[in-house]
Design an enzyme around this catalytic site. Structure first.
Site, PDB file in Angstrom:
ATOM      1  CD  GLU A 139      -2.654  -1.455   0.059  1.00 34.08           C
ATOM      2  OE1 GLU A 139      -2.700  -0.537  -0.797  1.00 34.08           O
ATOM      3  OE2 GLU A 139      -3.083  -2.665   0.063  1.00 34.08           O
ATOM      4  N   GLY A 140       1.971   1.338  -0.791  1.00 38.37           N
ATOM      5  CA  GLY A 140       2.787   2.206  -0.723  1.00 38.37           C
ATOM      6  C   GLY A 140       3.883   2.225   0.316  1.00 38.37           C
TER       7      GLY A 140
END
Length: 590
Positions: free
Chosen positions: A435-436
């Protein structure tokens, strides 16, 4: 095998003593009386401890397997998923219109913590579905919502997000997956995606993929990306499952942790897909899902830390090792328990002060999301947007560190798989990456979020801290307010350094971005501990039926302020050193 008990008492303290949710004017919060939330948490806690926790080690050991194109989940997962669906847990905070229970997001966050602590890999199946539902709810047409959402809310069908490709991760503008338009308004999706959590499995009759792809002839780079709904099986007009789509699993990734979750390579061969949201605006739609997912991943850092800490405390109290330096505390035994030793206490206090501060920070942020969604509070939306990279980056970094510290309590046994502590560390590690990756979160914070809306939201945070310190400047709060003032000054000084140096030397700002994310995180937890100290002091002054709880809370707050919050000074020094030492070497000299 490790155990897990839902920390219901502390969650109730955060929800009601700290946040006073039932007294809020946010829609639906008035129904969240302590008796109601306790009943929800008790039921969720029972499911977590009795059903999900025993399957955590099973999932870690067995993993998922791909046989003849079918993905099979570990033993017991399918039955547990049925219990999850039957209890209505998958749609707890989703709209009643589509079969959900319509509770506020903060309730889903609290319950999500319990499930994730018990079994992170398992909980991701419904967690990814929740994010996909959120994206369809915001960006889908009425027809798309009616067709897909009821069965996704119930998790009869589950959902995924498909971003990454073999040659590109964060730089999504490089993606090659194509979406060729059909005459009927649908698209033929072709390409390969990797690292797809819950990409396929045997627990639902259909999997609804949200896939980023490029429509030929669109703008170059990220501006030409669109988002598509691509079901594993085509869905008939009446909502029934139809024929197989051009979607297949190429392989299951072999991973360091979260073995019970099927992380898949997904192949799309002219699969039928439907545009979600506007053409070439796929990142806008995907970020609806990703921002929620990032808060959820921050929660995973807290959740794994909580589970690991609980077991470390049990071990520290039971394991006999050495004698207390001040004299035997277990004179009838051959040795004293580990917990008598100062270094063990330091380790446990590091974990405890992080976990309880992080929980308050996370739930406060969830209340900001509710304020934005349920009462249209744009300032709350802006503030939680600022906090999102801090929540994701800081909580997962420190949550992973807490699992390592918990493992350390066990000594050599912590390194032996039989004791189960390594799984918490291995499972927590991914939260810093997906998620980053956390480095990207830091860049987002410094490069985008600080200047968002003219810096309005970071200034609002500074004023929030300043106002708290001014309102609580009495002697009884000095142990908490004075350290918070110093931390806030360090945070503001770091922001000023970026303003003065960032434009003329961007590397100076970006070299300090990771330190700034942590500096911000420590300050946020400092504010939460200051608020909790105020609440517990008032409880003791007014007469509480549980003075030990509040005295413990105050002792933990003092520890955080004295031993953790001063880290802001070190981080500021690192930031102010600029980019020269970071960028000094030529690439070939590494």
């Amino acid at each position: 095998m490790p155990s897990y008990t839902a920390p219901t008492k502390d969650i109730q303290y955060v929800l009601h003593d700290l946040l006073n949710i039932s007294g809020s004017d946010i829609s639906g919060y008035g129904d969240l009386e302590p008796e109601f939330t306790e009943a929800v948490l008790d039921a969720a806690g029972q499911l977590a401890s009795e059903v999900l926790t025993p399957l955590n080690a099973v999932g870690d050991k067995e993993g998922c397997r791909l046989e003849n194109g079918v993905v099979y989940t570990p033993t017991g997962f399918k039955g547990a998923f049925e219990q999850m669906k039957e209890g209505g847990w998958t749609g707890l905070d989703l709209p009643e219109q589509y079969g959900g229970q319509g509770m506020p997001y903060i309730v889903g966050t609290a319950v999500g913590e319990l499930f994730s602590s018990a079994n992170q890999a398992f909980t991701m199946y419904q967690g990814l579905t929740h994010g996909a539902v959120s994206a369809i709810l915001v960006h889908g047409t009425d027809a798309q919502k009616d067709l897909f959402m009821p069965k996704m809310v119930s998790c009869e069908w589950t959902g995924t997000m498909n971003l990454t490709e073999p040659h590109c991760g964060t730089d999504l503008g490089l993606m090659r997956t194509k979406a060729e338009p059909n005459d009927d308004g649908s698209y033929k999706i072709s390409g390969q995606k990797i690292f797809i959590s819950a990409g396929d499995h045997d627990m639902a009759e259909n999997v609804i993929h949200l896939v980023l792809a490029k429509i030929p002839g669109g703008p170059e780079g990220i501006k030409g990306v669109s988002l598509f709904i691509v079901p594993k099986y085509k869905v008939n007009a009446d909502g029934s499952v139809g024929e197989a789509n051009g979607v297949s699993v190429g392989s299951i990734e072999e991973k360091m942790g979260i073995h019970g979750n099927s992380t898949c390579v997904m192949n799309y061969d002219e699969a039928e897909g439907y545009l979600l949201g506007d053409m070439h605006k796929g990142m806008r739609a995907m970020f609806t899902m990703m921002n929620e997912a990032r808060l959820g991943v921050g929660m995973q850092g807290l959740a794994q830390a909580e589970a690991a800490y609980q077991n470390a405390v049990i071990y520290a109290k039971d394991r006999l090792q050495g004698r207390a330096v001040t004299g035997a505390e277990n004179p009838d035994g051959p040795a004293d328990p580990l917990i008598v030793h100062p270094d063990i206490r330091r380790n446990l206090m590091d974990q405890k002060s992080f976990i309880e501060g992080a929980r308050a920070f996370l739930y406060w942020s969830a209340s900001l999301i509710d304020a934005g969604h349920l009462k249209g509070d744009k300032d709350a939306e802006g503030l939680v947007s600022l906090m999102t990279p801090v929540l994701k980056g800081f909580l997962t970094d420190k949550g992973y560190e807490a699992t390592v510290n918990a493992q350390q309590i066990y000594g050599g046994h912590g390194y032996i798989e039989e004791w189960g502590m390594s799984q918490f560390t291995r499972d927590a590690r991914i939260a810093m990456i997906y998620e980053g990756a956390n480095g990207v979160q830091a860049l987002d914070l410094v490069g985008r979020k600080l200047a968002q809306d003219g810096g309005k939201h970071v200034m609002a945070f500074f004023e929030m801290v300043k106002g708290f310190c001014k309102e609580n400047n009495g002697e009884d709060m000095a142990d908490f307010v004075e350290p918070l003032k110093l931390a806030s000054k360090d945070l503001q000084a770091a922001g000023m350094f970026f303003m003065q140096n960032g434009m003329k030397n961007p590397n100076a700002a970006l070299s300090g971005s990771y330190d700034f994310m942590h500096l911000f995180g420590y300050t946020c937890l400092g504010l939460m501990w200051g608020r909790m100290a105020k609440v517990s002091l008032a409880a003791l002054e007014n007469g509480t039926d549980d003075p030990v709880f509040h005295e413990t809370k105050l002792a933990t707050a003092r520890y955080f302020m004295a031993r953790q919050l001063p880290m802001t000074m070190t981080l500021l020094k690192r930031i102010e050193s600029g980019a020269d030492t970071v960028m000094a070497l030529d690439a070939e000299n590494f």
